[in-house]
Write an enzyme that holds these catalytic residues in place. Structure first.
Site, PDB file in Angstrom:
ATOM      1  N   THR A 128      82.406  13.233  11.897  1.00  0.00           N
ATOM      2  CA  THR A 128      82.634  13.968  13.140  1.00  0.00           C
ATOM      3  C   THR A 128      84.110  14.124  13.474  1.00  0.00           C
ATOM      4  O   THR A 128      84.969  13.412  12.958  1.00  0.00           O
ATOM      5  CB  THR A 128      81.931  13.264  14.319  1.00  0.00           C
ATOM      6  OG1 THR A 128      82.511  11.980  14.516  1.00  0.00           O
ATOM      7  CG2 THR A 128      80.435  13.130  14.070  1.00  0.00           C
ATOM      8  N   ASP A 129      84.350  15.073  14.375  1.00  0.00           N
ATOM      9  CA  ASP A 129      85.710  15.264  14.885  1.00  0.00           C
ATOM     10  C   ASP A 129      85.872  14.438  16.164  1.00  0.00           C
ATOM     11  O   ASP A 129      84.978  13.654  16.532  1.00  0.00           O
ATOM     12  CB  ASP A 129      85.991  16.754  15.118  1.00  0.00           C
ATOM     13  CG  ASP A 129      85.052  17.399  16.128  1.00  0.00           C
ATOM     14  OD1 ASP A 129      84.379  16.678  16.902  1.00  0.00           O
ATOM     15  OD2 ASP A 129      84.993  18.643  16.150  1.00  0.00           O
ATOM     16  N   ALA A 130      86.954  14.635  16.856  1.00  0.00           N
ATOM     17  CA  ALA A 130      87.236  13.850  18.061  1.00  0.00           C
ATOM     18  C   ALA A 130      86.195  14.058  19.158  1.00  0.00           C
ATOM     19  O   ALA A 130      86.004  13.200  20.013  1.00  0.00           O
ATOM     20  CB  ALA A 130      88.627  14.190  18.598  1.00  0.00           C
TER      21      ALA A 130
END
Length: 144
Positions: A21-23
């Site tokens: 995942t990203d932030a």
């Protein structure tokens, strides 16, 4: 000459981990391609073709081209179903249609088309897909 062969879909279950995942907790777009790669690899394995053994026989499959369309986001801890279905079998390439869906609600998250080329492992030049492999894909498509 291109032959249209539609095989039964193969699917692989996987879970979204933090590293995917990203932030914002959403699966980073390129990771869908990784999920698809795993499903293609396991599809070959399920048909009796292990890529490490194929390399020993001077056979590699490399991605020639791919396209992906993103429909909805996957999130941390989602369980995914990733399909890999051969839709075209050519002399030296395979074209896959792949879909990534969320298991709990069946929502289509991403779909794509990936063409893999068969090449020699010693010089990376195109080579014909081995007849044994062609036969397996052809017989698999007959069972639909």
């Amino acid at each position: 000459m291109r032959a249209q062969h539609v095989t039964q879909p193969y699917s692989l279950r996987c879970r979204v981990y933090y590293e995917d995942t990203d932030a914002g907790g959403i699966v980073y777009y390129v990771n869908y391609l990784k999920f698809m790669e795993r499903a293609r690899t396991e599809r070959l394995r399920a048909l009796g073709f292990v890529q490490s053994r194929l390399a020993e026989e001077n056979i590699l499959f490399v991605v020639h081209s791919c396209e992906a369309r993103y429909h909805a986001p996957a999130r941390l801890d989602d369980e995914l179903e990733v399909s890999a279905r051969v839709i075209e079998l050519n002399r030296a390439s395979l074209r896959f249609h792949q879909q990534v869906t969320r298991r709990d609600d069946g929502v289509l998250l991403c779909e794509g088309y990936v063409t893999v080329a068969c090449v020699r492992s010693d010089n990376f030049r195109p080579r014909a897909i081995p007849e044994a492999m062609r036969t397996v894909f052809a017989s698999d498509s007959d069972s639909i």
